[in-house]
Write a protein that holds these residues in place. Sequence first.
Motif, PDB file in Angstrom:
ATOM      1  N   GLY A 125       0.872  -1.094  -0.038  1.00 28.89           N
ATOM      2  CA  GLY A 125      -0.062  -0.056  -0.014  1.00 28.89           C
ATOM      3  C   GLY A 125       0.832   1.369   0.027  1.00 28.89           C
ATOM      4  O   GLY A 125       0.568   2.235  -0.717  1.00 28.89           O
ATOM      5  N   TRP A 126       2.005   1.305   0.691  1.00 32.83           N
ATOM      6  CA  TRP A 126       2.908   2.474   0.797  1.00 32.83           C
ATOM      7  C   TRP A 126       3.420   2.698  -0.372  1.00 32.83           C
ATOM      8  O   TRP A 126       3.462   3.810  -0.999  1.00 32.83           O
ATOM      9  N   ILE A 127       3.781   1.568  -1.349  1.00 35.73           N
ATOM     10  CA  ILE A 127       4.222   1.747  -2.822  1.00 35.73           C
ATOM     11  C   ILE A 127       3.202   2.297  -3.581  1.00 35.73           C
ATOM     12  O   ILE A 127       3.408   3.292  -4.379  1.00 35.73           O
ATOM     13  N   ILE A 128       1.805   2.155  -3.428  1.00 34.93           N
ATOM     14  CA  ILE A 128       0.929   2.622  -4.369  1.00 34.93           C
ATOM     15  C   ILE A 128       0.876   3.891  -3.805  1.00 34.93           C
ATOM     16  O   ILE A 128       0.849   5.118  -4.775  1.00 34.93           O
ATOM     17  N   ASP A 129       0.832   4.505  -2.884  1.00 32.79           N
ATOM     18  CA  ASP A 129       0.832   5.782  -2.215  1.00 32.79           C
ATOM     19  C   ASP A 129       1.660   6.412  -2.906  1.00 32.79           C
ATOM     20  O   ASP A 129       1.758   7.745  -3.673  1.00 32.79           O
ATOM     21  N   TYR A 130       2.999   6.103  -2.906  1.00 29.60           N
ATOM     22  CA  TYR A 130       4.203   6.880  -3.512  1.00 29.60           C
ATOM     23  C   TYR A 130       4.182   6.691  -4.961  1.00 29.60           C
ATOM     24  O   TYR A 130       4.813   7.631  -5.720  1.00 29.60           O
ATOM     25  N   LEU A 131       3.388   5.591  -5.810  1.00 30.08           N
ATOM     26  CA  LEU A 131       3.209   5.689  -7.051  1.00 30.08           C
ATOM     27  C   LEU A 131       2.269   6.963  -7.419  1.00 30.08           C
ATOM     28  O   LEU A 131       2.635   7.760  -8.386  1.00 30.08           O
ATOM     29  N   VAL A 132       1.277   7.009  -6.672  1.00 27.21           N
ATOM     30  CA  VAL A 132       0.426   8.171  -6.904  1.00 27.21           C
ATOM     31  C   VAL A 132       1.026   9.278  -6.432  1.00 27.21           C
ATOM     32  O   VAL A 132       0.964  10.463  -7.552  1.00 27.21           O
ATOM     33  N   LYS A 133       1.846   9.586  -5.639  1.00 28.77           N
ATOM     34  CA  LYS A 133       2.676  10.752  -5.551  1.00 28.77           C
ATOM     35  C   LYS A 133       3.635  11.088  -6.627  1.00 28.77           C
ATOM     36  O   LYS A 133       3.567  12.273  -7.118  1.00 28.77           O
ATOM     37  N   SER A 134       4.160   9.997  -7.178  1.00 27.53           N
ATOM     38  CA  SER A 134       4.778  10.300  -8.602  1.00 27.53           C
ATOM     39  C   SER A 134       3.889  10.897  -9.732  1.00 27.53           C
ATOM     40  O   SER A 134       4.522  11.733 -10.392  1.00 27.53           O
ATOM     41  N   LEU A 135       3.013  10.315  -9.663  1.00 26.60           N
ATOM     42  CA  LEU A 135       2.269  10.349 -10.908  1.00 26.60           C
ATOM     43  C   LEU A 135       1.515  11.859 -10.819  1.00 26.60           C
ATOM     44  O   LEU A 135       1.397  12.528 -12.182  1.00 26.60           O
ATOM     45  N   THR A 136       1.397  12.609  -9.595  1.00 28.88           N
ATOM     46  CA  THR A 136       0.761  13.732  -9.498  1.00 28.88           C
ATOM     47  C   THR A 136       1.985  14.812  -9.120  1.00 28.88           C
ATOM     48  O   THR A 136       1.925  15.860  -8.720  1.00 28.88           O
ATOM     49  N   PHE A 137       3.071  14.295  -9.535  1.00 28.94           N
ATOM     50  CA  PHE A 137       4.561  15.262  -9.298  1.00 28.94           C
ATOM     51  C   PHE A 137       4.635  15.792  -8.173  1.00 28.94           C
ATOM     52  O   PHE A 137       5.147  17.200  -7.941  1.00 28.94           O
ATOM     53  N   SER A 138       4.415  15.306  -7.018  1.00 29.66           N
ATOM     54  CA  SER A 138       4.330  15.604  -5.656  1.00 29.66           C
ATOM     55  C   SER A 138       5.553  15.862  -4.856  1.00 29.66           C
ATOM     56  O   SER A 138       6.085  16.697  -4.007  1.00 29.66           O
ATOM     57  N   PHE A 139       6.891  15.307  -5.550  1.00 29.76           N
ATOM     58  CA  PHE A 139       8.109  15.394  -4.961  1.00 29.76           C
ATOM     59  C   PHE A 139       8.759  16.553  -5.824  1.00 29.76           C
ATOM     60  O   PHE A 139       9.749  17.166  -4.846  1.00 29.76           O
ATOM     61  N   SER A 140       8.329  17.046  -6.793  1.00 31.60           N
ATOM     62  CA  SER A 140       9.349  18.120  -7.347  1.00 31.60           C
ATOM     63  C   SER A 140       9.066  19.433  -6.655  1.00 31.60           C
ATOM     64  O   SER A 140       8.286  19.819  -5.961  1.00 31.60           O
TER      65      SER A 140
END
Length: 442
Positions: A109-124
Amino acid sequence: MEKRSHWSSRLSFILVAIGSAVGLGNIWKFPYIAGENGGGLFVLIYLICIMVIGLPIFIAELYVGQKSQSNLVTAFEVLDKKKSKWAIVGWLGLVSAFLILSFYSVVGGWIIDYLVKSLTFSFSGKTDSQVQNMMTELFSSPFKQIGLHLLFMFLTFGIVIGGIAKGIERWSNILMPCFFVLLTGLLIYSATTPGFSQALSFLFSFNADKLTAAGVLEAVGHSFFTLSLGMGAIITYGSYLSPKENLLGTAVLIGFMDTIVALSSGIIIFSIVFSYNLDPSSGPTLMFQTLPVLFAKTPGGEYVSIAFFGLVLFAALTSAISLLEVMVSYFDESLNWDRKKTTSIICILLFLLGILSALSTNILSTFYVVKKLTFFDTFDQLTSHYALPLGGLFISLFFGWKVGADKINEMVKNQLIAGVILWSTRVVAPLAILAMIINSIF
Ligand code: TRP
């Protein structure tokens, strides 16, 4: 009897088995336990365990599955006798599978969350500490944790219910190679970072001072976890292998690839740790608080991030599937339930049990089952420190003494190698496992 389905080719089996072995254990768990245990010496012990204990038991499990052509409980009865006591090993395996998948799914589940964060460019554009806080936020939300766990369980369910032969084989054959390409890319990239040489010396030079008895136990246990050993996952996959297939080369190749992925993940993650002065011993959050730091800083990092978490999710799913398949194949064959019913019931139970792990970082974070261990830690340590090694011990003895020398000589033509396999499964592996369990108790 229904004709048992088989993998469509040797290569296909190898990719599916690598899919089971390569998972969160390699990418998430190995780097963080190596970090907690001081690196070098821990890694050395882990590598020795893979060779001395892991590979012989891998061969043993494949053999038991392939020759019996049945699920993990019946397998022992087919090779020994009806109502064989060895079948208890199969039951132990079912319990382990259940416990492991319940917390594995939470990490998934944590991985899914981080994938979603990546898809929404949340780290930039985020600072290091902002990136690190994202994990703290996720951990503190019970609803998010449970929802993500449910989602991961649902994906696993979706694949297994359709029968693994077609779905999982097809996906593994495409995505496992992609995973290796991306991992190689990240590895090459990490070689250009300033922390690279420090990462290598952390992982491969021996500083004895940080290693404890508990660290040794962790290394032995992890060699089981990472190769999917000790609970019949490989017996189950082996049972879909045609009885004529050669096992030795296959086992060595899978063990080798699995180790390469773990070491590469370690090098990648620690290069970032040392480049940005992060803490190598920060525990289960290590991967989530290091890689995004890099992704946030490098041009194009957002896209690498999407690819990375996407492929890790896939690696986690191909492992989760093997855990679920063990249970499904047993219950639908022995109780004569249909696959849909079995898969649904097991997944609902897994979801419910997993809630305890999902709440272990928030509401239940100070509820200790034993000695400072939350539910999550308890399920993790109970299985990888005790249940898997114990299962492996019995499988090893079964293979070395019950299956025995003649069968092993028949399977492995080279006398020297046959001898090594015979005596490692009869004596060396069982003693090593016993020694470490006893060592950890006193
Ligand atoms: N080996 C997988 C990993 O490293 C996890 C896993 C899949 C597993 N099947 C298993 C662990 C069976 C123990 C037993 O992530």
